[in-house]
Design a protein around this motif. Sequence first.
Motif, PDB file in Angstrom:
ATOM      1  N   ASP A 160       0.808  -1.222   0.000  1.00 51.02           N
ATOM      2  CA  ASP A 160       0.000   0.000   0.000  1.00 51.02           C
ATOM      3  C   ASP A 160       0.841   1.271   0.000  1.00 51.02           C
ATOM      4  OD1 ASP A 160      -2.203  -1.547  -0.036  1.00 51.02           O
ATOM      5  OD2 ASP A 160      -2.488  -1.544   2.157  1.00 51.02           O
ATOM      6  N   SER A 161       2.099   1.150   0.387  1.00 50.03           N
ATOM      7  CA  SER A 161       2.929   2.360   0.395  1.00 50.03           C
ATOM      8  C   SER A 161       3.460   2.636  -1.013  1.00 50.03           C
ATOM      9  CB  SER A 161       4.085   2.196   1.387  1.00 50.03           C
ATOM     10  OG  SER A 161       4.921   1.150   0.952  1.00 50.03           O
ATOM     11  N   PRO A 162       3.758   3.911  -1.319  1.00 46.09           N
ATOM     12  CA  PRO A 162       4.201   4.240  -2.681  1.00 46.09           C
ATOM     13  C   PRO A 162       5.558   3.608  -3.003  1.00 46.09           C
ATOM     14  CG  PRO A 162       4.405   6.143  -1.217  1.00 46.09           C
ATOM     15  CD  PRO A 162       3.695   5.072  -0.434  1.00 46.09           C
ATOM     16  N   ASP A 163       5.768   3.279  -4.267  1.00 47.38           N
ATOM     17  CA  ASP A 163       7.059   2.718  -4.674  1.00 47.38           C
ATOM     18  C   ASP A 163       8.156   3.777  -4.545  1.00 47.38           C
ATOM     19  OD1 ASP A 163       5.795   0.405  -5.329  1.00 47.38           O
ATOM     20  OD2 ASP A 163       6.097   0.557  -7.503  1.00 47.38           O
ATOM     21  N   PRO A 164       9.296   3.400  -4.018  1.00 48.64           N
ATOM     22  CA  PRO A 164      10.425   4.352  -4.024  1.00 48.64           C
ATOM     23  C   PRO A 164      10.773   4.712  -5.470  1.00 48.64           C
ATOM     24  CG  PRO A 164      10.942   2.387  -2.714  1.00 48.64           C
ATOM     25  CD  PRO A 164       9.649   2.115  -3.415  1.00 48.64           C
ATOM     26  N   LEU A 165      11.282   5.899  -5.689  1.00 52.13           N
ATOM     27  CA  LEU A 165      11.635   6.315  -7.048  1.00 52.13           C
ATOM     28  C   LEU A 165      12.872   5.539  -7.522  1.00 52.13           C
ATOM     29  CD1 LEU A 165      11.066   8.415  -9.346  1.00 52.13           C
ATOM     30  CD2 LEU A 165      12.955   9.725  -8.329  1.00 52.13           C
ATOM     31  N   ILE A 166      12.764   4.927  -8.687  1.00 54.96           N
ATOM     32  CA  ILE A 166      13.890   4.132  -9.199  1.00 54.96           C
ATOM     33  C   ILE A 166      14.467   4.786 -10.447  1.00 54.96           C
ATOM     34  CG2 ILE A 166      14.545   1.894 -10.209  1.00 54.96           C
ATOM     35  CD1 ILE A 166      13.860   1.772  -7.206  1.00 54.96           C
ATOM     36  N   ASN A 167      15.751   5.022 -10.425  1.00 52.94           N
ATOM     37  CA  ASN A 167      16.420   5.469 -11.647  1.00 52.94           C
ATOM     38  C   ASN A 167      17.127   4.259 -12.224  1.00 52.94           C
ATOM     39  OD1 ASN A 167      15.797   8.279 -11.421  1.00 52.94           O
ATOM     40  ND2 ASN A 167      17.238   8.328  -9.694  1.00 52.94           N
ATOM     41  N   TYR A 168      16.678   3.850 -13.415  1.00 55.67           N
ATOM     42  CA  TYR A 168      17.255   2.629 -13.973  1.00 55.67           C
ATOM     43  C   TYR A 168      18.688   2.846 -14.455  1.00 55.67           C
ATOM     44  CZ  TYR A 168      13.241  -0.170 -13.123  1.00 55.67           C
ATOM     45  OH  TYR A 168      12.275  -0.876 -12.478  1.00 55.67           O
ATOM     46  N   GLU A 169      19.507   1.823 -14.215  1.00 56.43           N
ATOM     47  CA  GLU A 169      20.928   1.959 -14.513  1.00 56.43           C
ATOM     48  C   GLU A 169      21.462   0.677 -15.157  1.00 56.43           C
ATOM     49  OE1 GLU A 169      21.350   2.781 -10.446  1.00 56.43           O
ATOM     50  OE2 GLU A 169      21.910   0.752  -9.852  1.00 56.43           O
ATOM     51  N   LEU A 170      22.405   0.888 -16.061  1.00 60.89           N
ATOM     52  CA  LEU A 170      23.127  -0.252 -16.625  1.00 60.89           C
ATOM     53  C   LEU A 170      24.414  -0.387 -15.826  1.00 60.89           C
ATOM     54  CD1 LEU A 170      23.786  -2.417 -18.783  1.00 60.89           C
ATOM     55  CD2 LEU A 170      24.767  -0.589 -20.170  1.00 60.89           C
ATOM     56  N   VAL A 171      24.604  -1.556 -15.250  1.00 52.78           N
ATOM     57  CA  VAL A 171      25.815  -1.796 -14.467  1.00 52.78           C
ATOM     58  C   VAL A 171      26.751  -2.658 -15.304  1.00 52.78           C
ATOM     59  CG1 VAL A 171      26.719  -2.907 -12.402  1.00 52.78           C
ATOM     60  CG2 VAL A 171      24.545  -1.669 -12.303  1.00 52.78           C
ATOM     61  N   LEU A 172      27.956  -2.194 -15.499  1.00 54.45           N
ATOM     62  CA  LEU A 172      28.948  -2.985 -16.224  1.00 54.45           C
ATOM     63  C   LEU A 172      30.068  -3.320 -15.247  1.00 54.45           C
ATOM     64  CD1 LEU A 172      29.034  -0.867 -19.510  1.00 54.45           C
ATOM     65  CD2 LEU A 172      27.806  -3.023 -19.116  1.00 54.45           C
ATOM     66  N   ARG A 173      30.308  -4.611 -15.066  1.00 53.95           N
ATOM     67  CA  ARG A 173      31.329  -5.055 -14.125  1.00 53.95           C
ATOM     68  C   ARG A 173      32.472  -5.687 -14.914  1.00 53.95           C
ATOM     69  NH1 ARG A 173      29.292  -7.306  -8.668  1.00 53.95           N
ATOM     70  NH2 ARG A 173      30.936  -5.786  -8.202  1.00 53.95           N
ATOM     71  N   LYS A 174      33.677  -5.436 -14.484  1.00 52.34           N
ATOM     72  CA  LYS A 174      34.820  -6.030 -15.180  1.00 52.34           C
ATOM     73  C   LYS A 174      34.631  -7.552 -15.221  1.00 52.34           C
ATOM     74  CE  LYS A 174      39.842  -6.316 -14.749  1.00 52.34           C
ATOM     75  NZ  LYS A 174      40.264  -5.775 -16.050  1.00 52.34           N
ATOM     76  N   TRP A 175      34.802  -8.147 -16.393  1.00 54.87           N
ATOM     77  CA  TRP A 175      34.617  -9.598 -16.501  1.00 54.87           C
ATOM     78  C   TRP A 175      35.688 -10.317 -15.682  1.00 54.87           C
ATOM     79  CZ3 TRP A 175      30.933 -12.831 -17.641  1.00 54.87           C
ATOM     80  CH2 TRP A 175      31.261 -14.193 -17.715  1.00 54.87           C
ATOM     81  N   SER A 176      35.272 -11.230 -14.826  1.00 49.47           N
ATOM     82  CA  SER A 176      36.237 -11.973 -14.009  1.00 49.47           C
ATOM     83  C   SER A 176      35.849 -13.449 -14.050  1.00 49.47           C
ATOM     84  CB  SER A 176      36.180 -11.517 -12.548  1.00 49.47           C
ATOM     85  OG  SER A 176      35.981 -10.131 -12.461  1.00 49.47           O
ATOM     86  N   GLU A 177      36.808 -14.290 -14.273  1.00 44.73           N
ATOM     87  CA  GLU A 177      36.521 -15.733 -14.310  1.00 44.73           C
ATOM     88  C   GLU A 177      36.389 -16.242 -12.881  1.00 44.73           C
ATOM     89  OE1 GLU A 177      35.778 -17.565 -16.841  1.00 44.73           O
ATOM     90  OE2 GLU A 177      36.339 -16.192 -18.455  1.00 44.73           O
ATOM     91  N   LEU A 178      35.176 -16.354 -12.415  1.00 45.04           N
ATOM     92  CA  LEU A 178      34.962 -16.820 -11.046  1.00 45.04           C
ATOM     93  C   LEU A 178      34.738 -18.336 -11.070  1.00 45.04           C
ATOM     94  CD1 LEU A 178      32.446 -14.080  -9.819  1.00 45.04           C
ATOM     95  CD2 LEU A 178      34.934 -14.063  -9.671  1.00 45.04           C
ATOM     96  N   ILE A 179      35.401 -19.029 -10.170  1.00 43.31           N
ATOM     97  CA  ILE A 179      35.212 -20.479 -10.098  1.00 43.31           C
ATOM     98  C   ILE A 179      33.981 -20.725  -9.214  1.00 43.31           C
ATOM     99  CG2 ILE A 179      36.273 -22.664  -9.371  1.00 43.31           C
ATOM    100  CD1 ILE A 179      39.005 -20.959  -9.706  1.00 43.31           C
ATOM    101  N   PRO A 180      32.966 -21.394  -9.745  1.00 45.19           N
ATOM    102  CA  PRO A 180      31.702 -21.524  -8.992  1.00 45.19           C
ATOM    103  C   PRO A 180      31.871 -22.111  -7.594  1.00 45.19           C
ATOM    104  CG  PRO A 180      31.423 -22.323 -11.246  1.00 45.19           C
ATOM    105  CD  PRO A 180      32.886 -22.033 -11.076  1.00 45.19           C
ATOM    106  N   GLY A 181      32.852 -22.980  -7.406  1.00 44.00           N
ATOM    107  CA  GLY A 181      33.066 -23.579  -6.085  1.00 44.00           C
ATOM    108  C   GLY A 181      33.571 -22.576  -5.051  1.00 44.00           C
ATOM    109  N   GLY A 182      33.921 -21.378  -5.483  1.00 45.21           N
ATOM    110  CA  GLY A 182      34.415 -20.365  -4.541  1.00 45.21           C
ATOM    111  C   GLY A 182      33.337 -19.372  -4.133  1.00 45.21           C
TER     112      GLY A 182
END
Length: 347
Positions: A160-182
């Motif tokens: 019932d409360s108003p939605d907070p104002l959202i400014n949409y953003e594109l986030v670009l993160r440096k590509w990093s090879e993450l090992i899923p087990g970590g």
Amino acid sequence: MKKEQVANCQFSVWYPIFKKHTIKSLILPLPQNVIDYLLDDGTLVVSGSCCSFPNAPAAHTNNSGSEEEEDVQWSDDETTTTVTAPEFPEFTSKVLEAINALGGSVFPKLNWSAPRDANWIALNSSLQCFSLSDVFLLFKSSDFVTHDLTQPFLQCSDQDSPDPLINYELVLRKWSELIPGGEFRCFVKENKLIAISQRDYTQYYQHILKQEEHIRQAVQEFFSQHIQYKFPDEDFVFDVYRDSQGRVWLIDLNPFGEVTDSLLFSWDELLSGGEITRDHQDGPSFRYTTSEVTVQPSPCLSYRIPRDFVDLSTGEDAFKLIDFLKLKKSQQEESEDEEEEEETAPQ
Ligand SMILES: Nc1ncnc2c1ncn2[C@@H]1O[C@H](COP(=O)(O)OP(=O)(O)OP(=O)(O)O)[C@@H](O)[C@H]1O
Ligand SMILES: [Mg+2]
């Protein structure tokens, strides 16, 4: 979970606070015309990063082979413009500049979500992007991204409360090879780290079993030194990566509630608290997959298209293609038979 808590987990809120402990990233505001393009189901066409085809013909010209073509006039201007890739020259150059500054390839996100459900569509089956068209292809194919854009507060209790104002953003993160087990997901309630779960719970990792205590301690220490009391909320979920040298990095922040996957815990347990803290006396409860037996299918599998479609479209499996054509032929024959029957049926 309140709307405010979800708003606090936007990338642009937590990144400045924890910048030193996470992967280098850049945030670009999304112009309204780009948001409209992402939400428009009709235009999957993406223009190349350097060149485009403004006079490209409509994709659906001429494949019906019917004599009615002249009447329908597929080639009129209106039809042509709907399939031409839109151009965002200024935004495109900002994105390219950012990608270059981050080393040439990036992991893309919106305010909350990455298009994890869409990696199957990319040529490299990965979320690694080298250009804006790579990003668009993933975003336009992702339900997770659409969720961010259309209903980010869907599961909040304070509807019932108003939605907070959202400014949409594109986030670009440096590509990093993450090992899923970590990768581990950490649950914080009233500013206390109550639980840690292996993130990629579909796999058994022997090193986790062997280093259980090390991992628990390293994560607890990282939390107390760098995260605790620094986030605007007292309940939240953070994801970490422990690299091969044992150093812990922050990957993401998520709301403490159903929208966030609770992995090897259940939200009932996490919300009630008491029960899980008991299985480890002076630290968080730590759960991980302990044997091959429990290995499960990848959670994003249901977002993919059936394997048969892929094989057929790439023509990789000739037998499937032959079966498919046979099926088509028999269906055609069946419908021809039916027509004949109708024609000969008594009036
Ligand atoms: N910079 C990066 N380079 C390469 N892979 C990354 C990068 N950042 C994250 N990933 C991988 O992508 C996964 C998802 O990233 P992230 O948690 O940011 O997405 P999300 O949409 O918030 O996911 P969730 O819905 O589970 O919270 C991570 O678990 C990690 O394996
Ligand atoms: Mg997340």
